[in-house]
Design a protein around this motif. Sequence first.
Motif, PDB file in Angstrom:
ATOM      1  N   VAL A   1     113.371 -24.852   1.780  1.00  0.00           N
ATOM      2  CA  VAL A   1     112.391 -25.671   2.496  1.00  0.00           C
ATOM      3  C   VAL A   1     110.978 -25.305   2.052  1.00  0.00           C
ATOM      4  O   VAL A   1     110.153 -26.181   1.740  1.00  0.00           O
ATOM      5  CB  VAL A   1     112.547 -25.495   4.013  1.00  0.00           C
ATOM      6  N   VAL A   2     110.677 -24.009   1.999  1.00  0.00           N
ATOM      7  CA  VAL A   2     109.357 -23.563   1.544  1.00  0.00           C
ATOM      8  C   VAL A   2     109.104 -24.047   0.123  1.00  0.00           C
ATOM      9  O   VAL A   2     108.027 -24.582  -0.198  1.00  0.00           O
ATOM     10  CB  VAL A   2     109.253 -22.026   1.613  1.00  0.00           C
ATOM     11  N   PHE A   3     110.108 -23.884  -0.735  1.00  0.00           N
ATOM     12  CA  PHE A   3     109.969 -24.299  -2.130  1.00  0.00           C
ATOM     13  C   PHE A   3     109.656 -25.790  -2.233  1.00  0.00           C
ATOM     14  O   PHE A   3     108.766 -26.195  -3.001  1.00  0.00           O
ATOM     15  CB  PHE A   3     111.252 -23.991  -2.898  1.00  0.00           C
ATOM     16  N   THR A   4     110.378 -26.621  -1.494  1.00  0.00           N
ATOM     17  CA  THR A   4     110.212 -28.073  -1.616  1.00  0.00           C
ATOM     18  C   THR A   4     108.781 -28.510  -1.346  1.00  0.00           C
ATOM     19  O   THR A   4     108.181 -29.258  -2.127  1.00  0.00           O
ATOM     20  CB  THR A   4     111.175 -28.802  -0.659  1.00  0.00           C
ATOM     21  N   TYR A   5     108.201 -28.034  -0.254  1.00  0.00           N
ATOM     22  CA  TYR A   5     106.849 -28.491   0.087  1.00  0.00           C
ATOM     23  C   TYR A   5     105.804 -27.911  -0.863  1.00  0.00           C
ATOM     24  O   TYR A   5     104.811 -28.583  -1.178  1.00  0.00           O
ATOM     25  CB  TYR A   5     106.548 -28.161   1.550  1.00  0.00           C
ATOM     26  N   ASP A   6     106.011 -26.702  -1.354  1.00  0.00           N
ATOM     27  CA  ASP A   6     105.118 -26.159  -2.373  1.00  0.00           C
ATOM     28  C   ASP A   6     105.250 -26.940  -3.681  1.00  0.00           C
ATOM     29  O   ASP A   6     104.261 -27.201  -4.384  1.00  0.00           O
ATOM     30  CB  ASP A   6     105.439 -24.684  -2.637  1.00  0.00           C
ATOM     31  N   PHE A   7     106.466 -27.315  -4.008  1.00  0.00           N
ATOM     32  CA  PHE A   7     106.773 -28.004  -5.264  1.00  0.00           C
ATOM     33  C   PHE A   7     106.131 -29.383  -5.307  1.00  0.00           C
ATOM     34  O   PHE A   7     105.675 -29.840  -6.362  1.00  0.00           O
ATOM     35  CB  PHE A   7     108.295 -28.112  -5.389  1.00  0.00           C
ATOM     36  N   LEU A   8     106.082 -30.071  -4.183  1.00  0.00           N
ATOM     37  CA  LEU A   8     105.474 -31.401  -4.144  1.00  0.00           C
ATOM     38  C   LEU A   8     103.990 -31.336  -4.489  1.00  0.00           C
ATOM     39  O   LEU A   8     103.448 -32.253  -5.110  1.00  0.00           O
ATOM     40  CB  LEU A   8     105.660 -32.033  -2.767  1.00  0.00           C
ATOM     41  N   ALA A   9     103.334 -30.255  -4.116  1.00  0.00           N
ATOM     42  CA  ALA A   9     101.907 -30.095  -4.413  1.00  0.00           C
ATOM     43  C   ALA A   9     101.673 -29.726  -5.868  1.00  0.00           C
ATOM     44  O   ALA A   9     100.653 -30.096  -6.453  1.00  0.00           O
ATOM     45  CB  ALA A   9     101.291 -29.041  -3.501  1.00  0.00           C
ATOM     46  N   ASP A  10     102.623 -29.020  -6.486  1.00  0.00           N
ATOM     47  CA  ASP A  10     102.468 -28.598  -7.880  1.00  0.00           C
ATOM     48  C   ASP A  10     103.849 -28.351  -8.481  1.00  0.00           C
ATOM     49  O   ASP A  10     104.453 -27.299  -8.264  1.00  0.00           O
ATOM     50  CB  ASP A  10     101.614 -27.333  -7.973  1.00  0.00           C
ATOM     51  N   THR A  11     104.341 -29.332  -9.234  1.00  0.00           N
ATOM     52  CA  THR A  11     105.683 -29.198  -9.813  1.00  0.00           C
ATOM     53  C   THR A  11     105.719 -28.190 -10.958  1.00  0.00           C
ATOM     54  O   THR A  11     106.800 -27.874 -11.461  1.00  0.00           O
ATOM     55  CB  THR A  11     106.202 -30.557 -10.318  1.00  0.00           C
ATOM     56  N   SER A  12     104.563 -27.675 -11.374  1.00  0.00           N
ATOM     57  CA  SER A  12     104.541 -26.607 -12.374  1.00  0.00           C
ATOM     58  C   SER A  12     104.601 -25.232 -11.712  1.00  0.00           C
ATOM     59  O   SER A  12     104.765 -24.217 -12.396  1.00  0.00           O
ATOM     60  CB  SER A  12     103.284 -26.683 -13.242  1.00  0.00           C
ATOM     61  N   MET A  13     104.440 -25.187 -10.384  1.00  0.00           N
ATOM     62  CA  MET A  13     104.436 -23.937  -9.617  1.00  0.00           C
ATOM     63  C   MET A  13     103.483 -22.922 -10.253  1.00  0.00           C
ATOM     64  O   MET A  13     103.839 -21.787 -10.563  1.00  0.00           O
ATOM     65  CB  MET A  13     105.854 -23.373  -9.495  1.00  0.00           C
ATOM     66  N   ASP A  14     102.243 -23.370 -10.478  1.00  0.00           N
ATOM     67  CA  ASP A  14     101.146 -22.534 -10.996  1.00  0.00           C
ATOM     68  C   ASP A  14     101.299 -22.149 -12.462  1.00  0.00           C
ATOM     69  O   ASP A  14     100.546 -21.304 -12.958  1.00  0.00           O
ATOM     70  CB  ASP A  14     100.984 -21.251 -10.164  1.00  0.00           C
ATOM     71  N   SER A  15     102.240 -22.756 -13.179  1.00  0.00           N
ATOM     72  CA  SER A  15     102.419 -22.396 -14.588  1.00  0.00           C
ATOM     73  C   SER A  15     101.564 -23.237 -15.529  1.00  0.00           C
ATOM     74  O   SER A  15     101.441 -22.913 -16.705  1.00  0.00           O
ATOM     75  CB  SER A  15     103.891 -22.524 -14.987  1.00  0.00           C
ATOM     76  N   ALA A  16     100.954 -24.320 -15.025  1.00  0.00           N
ATOM     77  CA  ALA A  16     100.095 -25.177 -15.841  1.00  0.00           C
ATOM     78  C   ALA A  16      98.628 -24.858 -15.550  1.00  0.00           C
ATOM     79  O   ALA A  16      98.292 -24.179 -14.575  1.00  0.00           O
ATOM     80  CB  ALA A  16     100.388 -26.649 -15.564  1.00  0.00           C
ATOM     81  N   GLU A  17      97.755 -25.370 -16.392  1.00  0.00           N
ATOM     82  CA  GLU A  17      96.323 -25.114 -16.221  1.00  0.00           C
ATOM     83  C   GLU A  17      95.796 -25.723 -14.935  1.00  0.00           C
ATOM     84  O   GLU A  17      94.851 -25.210 -14.326  1.00  0.00           O
ATOM     85  CB  GLU A  17      95.553 -25.667 -17.418  1.00  0.00           C
ATOM     86  N   ALA A  18      96.388 -26.833 -14.526  1.00  0.00           N
ATOM     87  CA  ALA A  18      95.996 -27.489 -13.283  1.00  0.00           C
ATOM     88  C   ALA A  18      97.266 -27.944 -12.578  1.00  0.00           C
ATOM     89  O   ALA A  18      98.304 -28.133 -13.213  1.00  0.00           O
ATOM     90  CB  ALA A  18      95.086 -28.691 -13.570  1.00  0.00           C
ATOM     91  N   PRO A  19      97.225 -28.117 -11.258  1.00  0.00           N
ATOM     92  CA  PRO A  19      98.421 -28.556 -10.535  1.00  0.00           C
ATOM     93  C   PRO A  19      98.937 -29.897 -11.059  1.00  0.00           C
ATOM     94  O   PRO A  19      98.160 -30.769 -11.435  1.00  0.00           O
ATOM     95  CB  PRO A  19      97.931 -28.673  -9.091  1.00  0.00           C
TER      96      PRO A  19
END
Length: 579
Positions: free
Chosen positions: A293-311
């Motif tokens: 559940v935590v992952f899903t809502y974080d993932f919607l905001a940034d599908t790179s999960m902070d791995s890209a230069e921008a969300p």
Amino acid sequence: MDSTTRESPLSRRTVLGTATAGAVLGLSGCLRGIRNLFRDEPADGFSLSVASVSPADDPQAAAVADRLESALETAGIDVERETLPQSRFLRRILIDHEFDLFVDRTPRLADPSALYGLLHTRFDAEWGWQNPYGYSNVTIDSALDRQRGRTGAARDRAVEQTLESFANDQPFTPLCRPTAKHVWNGDRFVGFDRHPLSERYAFVDIESIAPDGTLRAVVTDERVTRHFNPLGIGGRHSCSPIDDLLYDSLATTVDGDVHPWLADSWAWEDGTATLTLRETSWHDGEPVSAEDVVFTYDFLADTSMDSAEAPIPAPLYRGLATAIADVTRLDDHRVRITAEAGRAAAEQAFTIPILPAHIWRDRTESAEFVDVETPSGATVAVVTDNVPPIGSGLFTFDDREEGERLTLSRNGDHFTTTADLPETPITTLEVTVTEDTEAAVAAIEDSEADLTLSALDPETASSYTAAPPLVTHERPSQSLYYIGYNVRNAPLLNPNFRRTIASLLDKASIAESIFAGAATPVASPLGNPWQPASLEWDGADPVTPFLGEDGELDVDAVRSEFRSIGHRYDDDGNLLVRS
């Protein structure tokens, strides 16, 4: 603020502001021959593009776009008509933003919360179904913020104000709401008239008379056999229930109300909800946990999960998910959700499908191998077809033949088998693609199928009468046909111009001729119970009445209307950009 005293979205400041912005934004847009708005020298006219999918994908959308093309030409506007395959159309509108006007069906609009992501300024630089129009209006933003922050009667009043402001400003123009009519075999299943077939509860609150419990459904949209990405923009139409059947959400909607689903219960205190999850598993056997559940809502905001230069936000559900400020794991089966919005909007965000973290966490890498250009790039998560789909829902993926068929099997380990909830009586869901509605109905009549999962086409819906044991039921669709505007481009950023374009189409004539009467003309993007009395259809559009009669434009009235908002015509009858 009372609707009778609030500032009009067409105030002088707003009009001047949008006109100034148009002089800048229009330079890089699709329009040609645009004049400097601060000079008094007319240009040589201009052109607008009108896009739709092909008639093979949606004959009604294509026909309405053709009528819009004709109306614009009658008004003295040069038109570039574009008919595109579904995938290219969605890319042009939702990713590239390379359009002026288009005709399409909206996503599912069953609750006011859906308007927030479609229209709020905070999403005007994103892609997907987050404000694809580039729309920005502080009055609408304030109205959306008010309705999102309120609950009960206060929310109802705020929604009414939002819809009235919407109608005045026309960020997009609702045209008509089609009738969703379905046919099924009453000797095999009972109850498909209880809930919209676009929702999961329609496949739970039924009774099976079929000895083996197999539901044989027919569809006319082959995309249900190709794409299973609940975050994708190129898959099934929003009226398909497949995602809801493969994936669970914390809550589910029943007759417009939100009820616990994957969450056994929740309790609110001071803007924070504590949710307890039911014990259940993903289709691959892994347990569903609070971490997912935590992952899903974080993932919607940034599908790179902070791995890209921008969300890189998800192209779907982002607007809905922003009603939630934070999700915290308390233990394996409890989460604490802090709302950014009011309780009603936050609970709508509970209806977002929950994703298995152990699968989607590996889809955060850049999708550079896919030719997709977005403001911040793309990840594998937003472009994958997701085959096979692993959810926790009522059904598991069994097999498919692209363009031909799909088979889902009942999830025997689903929590509905033990919880105090109705259990689906369907043991196997077999979906077969047919060429058209005529073939779909023939399959039902020949006892080769049990249910038309796709709504009947308008011609058939308006005339078909079932003979026992066949049963039909119809209800207003949860999506509607509309004109979309790219307000990044002048003169479409001018609300007066958009309102005038809206007046070029006779919505009643469209509903009667193009939809064979199987649609209702509308002025509001939301139907009952949200539509205010001021926007009810009473023989004519209450906001943008048609500039003609019986589908025929009054050319003099059209030219007078454009002149009244500051435009001119040259000696050849070509409309010139406003001075």
